[in-house]
Write an enzyme that holds these catalytic residues in place. Structure first.
Site, short mmCIF file in Angstrom:
data_model
loop_
_atom_site.label_atom_id
_atom_site.label_comp_id
_atom_site.label_asym_id
_atom_site.label_seq_id
_atom_site.Cartn_x
_atom_site.Cartn_y
_atom_site.Cartn_z
N ASP A 129 17.64 23.25 29.74
CA ASP A 129 18.97 23.59 29.24
C ASP A 129 20.00 23.35 30.34
O ASP A 129 20.03 24.04 31.35
CB ASP A 129 18.99 25.06 28.79
CG ASP A 129 20.35 25.51 28.30
OD1 ASP A 129 21.28 24.68 28.22
OD2 ASP A 129 20.50 26.72 28.02
N HIS A 166 5.62 7.15 38.87
CA HIS A 166 4.44 8.01 38.77
C HIS A 166 3.84 8.33 40.14
O HIS A 166 3.19 9.37 40.30
CB HIS A 166 3.39 7.35 37.87
CG HIS A 166 2.42 8.31 37.24
ND1 HIS A 166 2.17 9.57 37.76
CD2 HIS A 166 1.63 8.21 36.15
CE1 HIS A 166 1.27 10.19 37.01
NE2 HIS A 166 0.93 9.38 36.03
#
Length: 433
Positions: free
Chosen positions: A380, A162
């Site tokens: 994708d 993070h």
């Protein structure tokens, strides 16, 4: 359910990258020192056949690994390690050592895990996201796992530290990686390269906090660890329209949904009407600073504000009142507020205290993160977009994510972690109002 690791390797950037210690801002240091675990589920292609333009097998690890190496040239901090500078302050050592890339296979099906009953859990994280100690230097900045399921589908698990970035930065990286895997040129996969210089968020000299910032105080994250379960709640377009109709015109989706969630939480937990309840509201500051941060700023550009309201008002006032209170808190975050947060964190660090990084809130409180509008399904690799994207694990009761679905017509989703004894009442109120 069994997961077998087939291959594990470090993937280094495919080209030259800067070797330096990357300074971390106070906002980077105020986040949990953990890897954020996400899962992307890709169903098996129909009909089963080799995928991609060049006929490679579905989710070819070689193709994905090669694209990762290219992406790490642009996003080089992810190939580094957590380190410390000469003064002991955390930084990212941009060493080019590489990100962890794991290939595995599992004896379960996608619909078993990622259907309508999906539940983020330590077990999901263990199965699909690599684990490495994340608290102290040196540690990996990024880990990825491609798991082939017995149904023919694939799960991509990501664990990015993070301190390296917020959600905007994470999805920017995923868009670039997947675009490169589809064969796009670097300039097309990443038309706006990441901006790595975090010194734009240095504190003022001398630092001075113009506002109070109790949301960053450990005193407000002093709840005890409590057992919790996480559920995914669907909000149809019809329910969303109904919630918005009870608020002022122009209300945001986040405002209407969070107001409803807040009210349902107060009811389910049986909070006393004369007590106070607090909502933690995160705000993206890229466009709020003057001058604004670059849109492609790669770092943590989120600050938190705290909304405190009487429980009785959350329950009895119109939903629009609660949503309006949330809206005012978000609008309050401007350049002066952000600079005050950065300076407050600096002053606290000079006193030897750390900003609260945990998520152990008292039972009266709520923390709602929005991923609405983020390109989380723009992932994708060449065989189609994911069917499902979500956190693999939640880290505390009272935390929630509001996210879009893969298809706009399916409405949105709320992932909410709550104590099990309150679950039935919460669900009755959430859908029954």
């Amino acid at each position: 359910m069994k997961v077998e690791v087939v291959d594990s390797t470090l993937v280094a950037p495919s080209g030259e990258t800067p070797r330096l210690g990357l300074w971390l801002s106070n906002l980077d240091l105020a986040v949990p020192k953990t890897h954020t675990p996400l899962v992307y589920y890709y169903p098996a292609p129909t009909p089963p056949a080799p995928g991609g333009a060049d006929g490679e097998d579905f989710f070819s690890p070689d193709r994905i690994r090669a694209a990762l190496a290219k992406a790490l040239v642009l996003f080089y901090p992810l190939a580094g390690r957590l380190g410390v500078d000469e003064g002991g302050r955390l930084q990212i050592d941009c060493t080019g050592e590489g990100a962890l890339f794991v290939v595995a296979k599992a004896d379960c099906t996608g619909e078993d895990l990622f259907g309508s009953n999906y539940e983020p859990s330590p077990e999901i994280r263990r199965m699909f996201v690599p684990f490495a100690p994340s608290g102290d230097p040196p540690c990996l900045m990024a880990m990825f796992q491609v798991t082939f399921l017995k149904c023919g589908g694939v799960v991509l698990g990501t664990g990015i530290h993070h301190v390296t970035m917020d959600g905007v930065g994470a999805f920017h990286f995923i868009q670039t990686w997947t675009g490169l895997a589809r064969g796009l040129a670097v300039s097309d996969a990443c038309p706006s390269p990441p901006f790595h210089d975090r010194t734009l968020l240095r504190p003022r000299s001398p630092p001075h906090a113009d506002f109070d910032h109790p949301v960053y105080s450990p005193a407000y994250l002093n709840g005890l660890p409590r057992p919790f379960v996480t559920r995914v709640y669907s909000i149809s377009t019809k329910l969303l329209a109904d919630l918005k109709s009870r608020c002022a015109p122009g209300v945001s989706t986040y405002g209407a949904v969070t107001a409803h969630l807040w009210r349902c939480m107060c009811v389910a937990r049986g909070l006393a009407p004369d007590s106070e309840t607090r909502l933690r509201v995160p705000a993206n500051i890229r466009h709020r600073l003057r001058p604004p941060l670059p849109r492609q700023f790669f770092g943590n550009a989120i600050v938190r504000d705290l909304v405190t309201v009487r429980v009785g008002d959350v329950l009895a006032q119109p939903l629009g009142f609660v949503a309006g209170t949330i809206r005012k808190a978000v609008e309050h975050v401007d350049d002066s507020y952000v600079r005050s947060v950065v300076d407050y964190l600096e002053l606290e660090s000079e006193k030897g205290s750390q900003a609260a990084r945990g998520q152990l809130m008292p039972e009266s409180d709520l923390w709602v993160v929005s991923w609405l509008g983020m390109p989380m399904y723009d992932a994708d690799f060449g065989w189609g977009a994911p069917k499902f994207v979500a956190p693999a694990q939640m880290f505390g009761s009272g935390t929630a994510y509001v996210t879009q679905r893969a298809h706009r017509d399916d409405g949105i989703a709320v992932l909410f972690a709550l104590e099990p004894q309150y679950l039935k009442c919460f669900e009755d109120v959430f859908y029954g109002e």
